[in-house]
Motif scaffolding. Sequence first.
Motif, PDB file in Angstrom:
ATOM      1  N   ARG A  54       0.691  -1.208   0.059  1.00  0.00           N
ATOM      2  CA  ARG A  54       0.062   0.013  -0.026  1.00  0.00           C
ATOM      3  C   ARG A  54       0.909   1.332  -0.140  1.00  0.00           C
ATOM      4  NH1 ARG A  54      -3.166  -3.659   2.807  1.00  0.00           N
ATOM      5  NH2 ARG A  54      -5.276  -3.631   1.846  1.00  0.00           N
ATOM      6  N   GLY A  56       3.504   1.472  -1.779  1.00  0.00           N
ATOM      7  CA  GLY A  56       3.967   1.446  -3.075  1.00  0.00           C
ATOM      8  C   GLY A  56       5.134   0.289  -3.153  1.00  0.00           C
ATOM      9  N   MET A  57       5.332   0.052  -4.434  1.00  0.00           N
ATOM     10  CA  MET A  57       6.393  -1.250  -4.759  1.00  0.00           C
ATOM     11  C   MET A  57       7.771  -0.924  -4.184  1.00  0.00           C
ATOM     12  SD  MET A  57       3.829  -2.821  -5.524  1.00  0.00           S
ATOM     13  CE  MET A  57       4.260  -4.618  -6.158  1.00  0.00           C
ATOM     14  N   ARG A  81       8.260  -3.293  -9.910  1.00  0.00           N
ATOM     15  CA  ARG A  81       8.081  -1.961  -9.882  1.00  0.00           C
ATOM     16  C   ARG A  81       7.114  -1.673 -11.179  1.00  0.00           C
ATOM     17  NH1 ARG A  81      13.771  -1.471  -8.679  1.00  0.00           N
ATOM     18  NH2 ARG A  81      13.742  -0.602  -6.630  1.00  0.00           N
ATOM     19  N   MET A  83       4.395  -3.202 -11.853  1.00  0.00           N
ATOM     20  CA  MET A  83       2.936  -3.790 -11.562  1.00  0.00           C
ATOM     21  C   MET A  83       2.286  -2.810 -10.520  1.00  0.00           C
ATOM     22  SD  MET A  83       1.987  -7.045  -9.060  1.00  0.00           S
ATOM     23  CE  MET A  83       2.496  -8.043 -10.517  1.00  0.00           C
ATOM     24  N   PRO A  84       1.150  -2.176 -11.029  1.00  0.00           N
ATOM     25  CA  PRO A  84       0.444  -1.279  -9.950  1.00  0.00           C
ATOM     26  C   PRO A  84       0.190  -1.773  -8.751  1.00  0.00           C
ATOM     27  CG  PRO A  84      -0.605  -1.549 -12.254  1.00  0.00           C
ATOM     28  CD  PRO A  84       0.551  -2.517 -12.042  1.00  0.00           C
ATOM     29  N   PRO A  85       0.275  -1.077  -7.556  1.00  0.00           N
ATOM     30  CA  PRO A  85       0.057  -1.620  -6.436  1.00  0.00           C
ATOM     31  C   PRO A  85      -1.394  -2.294  -6.013  1.00  0.00           C
ATOM     32  CG  PRO A  85       1.586   0.502  -5.981  1.00  0.00           C
ATOM     33  CD  PRO A  85       1.056   0.131  -7.413  1.00  0.00           C
ATOM     34  N   PRO A  86      -2.283  -1.854  -6.687  1.00  0.00           N
ATOM     35  CA  PRO A  86      -3.544  -2.155  -6.488  1.00  0.00           C
ATOM     36  C   PRO A  86      -3.688  -3.738  -7.314  1.00  0.00           C
ATOM     37  CG  PRO A  86      -4.123  -0.001  -7.362  1.00  0.00           C
ATOM     38  CD  PRO A  86      -2.425  -0.268  -7.372  1.00  0.00           C
ATOM     39  N   ALA A  87      -2.879  -4.014  -8.534  1.00  0.00           N
ATOM     40  CA  ALA A  87      -2.875  -5.040  -9.076  1.00  0.00           C
ATOM     41  C   ALA A  87      -2.396  -6.136  -8.116  1.00  0.00           C
ATOM     42  CB  ALA A  87      -2.199  -5.232 -10.356  1.00  0.00           C
TER      43      ALA A  87
END
Length: 149
Positions: A54, A56-57, A81, A83-87
């Motif tokens: 949550r 960030g990566m 990095r 990958m979007p955090p929500p995914a």
Amino acid sequence: VFVGHSSGGRLLGRLAARRPDLACGLALLILTGGPAAADGIGRQYYTRHAGVARGGMDALLAQGFYAERAAANERVAETLRAMPPPAFLAAMEASARLLSDSRAEPALGLPAADLRRLGNTLPIFVCNYYGDGEHDGMHTASTSRAVAA
């Protein structure tokens, strides 16, 4: 022949159940099963890391588990990095749910119906190196016996 250890056995068993054309046999080594494993593994590998992401990566990559893997293979950091955090969160939550939802199955993530179907089409070797009464709380001889049945 697919050979999988612990969560690798779960992954390869699920793959063989969905794509039996890819495998001519399975070797499943020290599988996880039961409520304690469902809760412990879900928390240890999935929900704990999801919370960190949550932030960030890069926050996730600063954690020991991921930092070690990224240091050993730069593609780990590149992939995370990108990958979007929500995914990432959605994938981790789905993985934890899979374990929780399968706590009554012979092995986590491997439904009895899939195991029966696979056993009718592929040779399956199940191995547990723990004896009766010996286990780490996650990988029990009773789990291996239930899968072998």
